[in-house]
Scaffold this motif. Structure first.
Motif, mmCIF file in Angstrom:
data_model
loop_
_atom_site.group_PDB
_atom_site.id
_atom_site.type_symbol
_atom_site.label_atom_id
_atom_site.label_comp_id
_atom_site.label_asym_id
_atom_site.label_seq_id
_atom_site.Cartn_x
_atom_site.Cartn_y
_atom_site.Cartn_z
ATOM 1 N N SER A 1 47.188 -2.165 -45.295
ATOM 2 C CA SER A 1 47.346 -1.028 -44.392
ATOM 3 C C SER A 1 48.653 -1.164 -43.632
ATOM 4 C CB SER A 1 46.196 -0.963 -43.393
ATOM 5 O OG SER A 1 44.956 -0.842 -44.026
ATOM 6 N N GLU B 1 46.635 9.636 -38.868
ATOM 7 C CA GLU B 1 46.754 8.311 -38.261
ATOM 8 C C GLU B 1 48.113 7.684 -38.527
ATOM 9 O OE1 GLU B 1 44.520 6.958 -36.308
ATOM 10 O OE2 GLU B 1 43.205 8.690 -36.529
ATOM 11 N N SER C 1 48.023 5.646 -50.742
ATOM 12 C CA SER C 1 47.487 6.847 -50.102
ATOM 13 C C SER C 1 47.942 6.898 -48.650
ATOM 14 C CB SER C 1 45.952 6.867 -50.174
ATOM 15 O OG SER C 1 45.404 5.747 -49.517
ATOM 16 N N ARG C 2 47.851 8.080 -48.073
ATOM 17 C CA ARG C 2 48.273 8.285 -46.691
ATOM 18 C C ARG C 2 47.179 8.938 -45.875
ATOM 19 N NH1 ARG C 2 53.383 11.777 -45.535
ATOM 20 N NH2 ARG C 2 52.341 11.727 -43.517
ATOM 21 N N ASP C 3 47.109 8.557 -44.615
ATOM 22 C CA ASP C 3 46.284 9.263 -43.636
ATOM 23 C C ASP C 3 47.262 9.868 -42.639
ATOM 24 O OD1 ASP C 3 44.810 10.079 -41.430
ATOM 25 O OD2 ASP C 3 43.351 8.484 -41.665
#
Length: 125
Positions: A21, A75, A70-72
């Motif tokens: 992360s 956040e 992947s991306r959030d």
């Protein structure tokens, strides 16, 4: 300035999985790219996976089918899911992000291109 904080590295056996992360902090961030690179001692840093814009991604040939980026967006975080890990995946993994942020100091939008501190991934039995 925009700071990146990585987490999730460690020791795993061949065939195992890890999830990295990377969280970005800063004001009014907009990202052009977010990605992961890795570096083995004595070698150049190489691209592992990168997201450009909202959904366009590309991967190093050596990790295609095993790693997923992947991306959030809410956040400001990018993830790297690593499956079926191999000893040759052992390296220090670095997060990179580039884009624009609002600088309170300069009272305007500025460009940034930031790196995380790196997290060690070791694949060994």
């Amino acid at each position: 300035q925009v700071q990146l904080v990585e987490s999730g590295g460690g020791l795993v056996q061949p065939g195992g999985s890890l999830r990295l992360s990377c969280a970005a902090s800063g004001s009014r961030l907009s990202f052009a790219t977010m990605g992961w690179y890795r570096q083995i001692a004595g070698k150049e840093r190489e691209l592992v996976a990168k997201i450009t814009g909202a959904v366009s991604s590309n991967y190093a040939d050596s990790v295609k089918g095993r790693f997923t980026i992947s991306r959030d967006g809410a956040e400001n975080t990018v993830y790297l899911q690593m499956n079926d890990l191999k000893p040759e995946d052992t390296a220090v993994y670095y997060c990179n992000a580039a884009g624009k942020y609002y600088s309170d100091y300069f009272s305007r939008v500025r460009d940034f291109d930031s790196w995380g501190q790196g997290t060690q991934v070791t694949v060994s039995s």
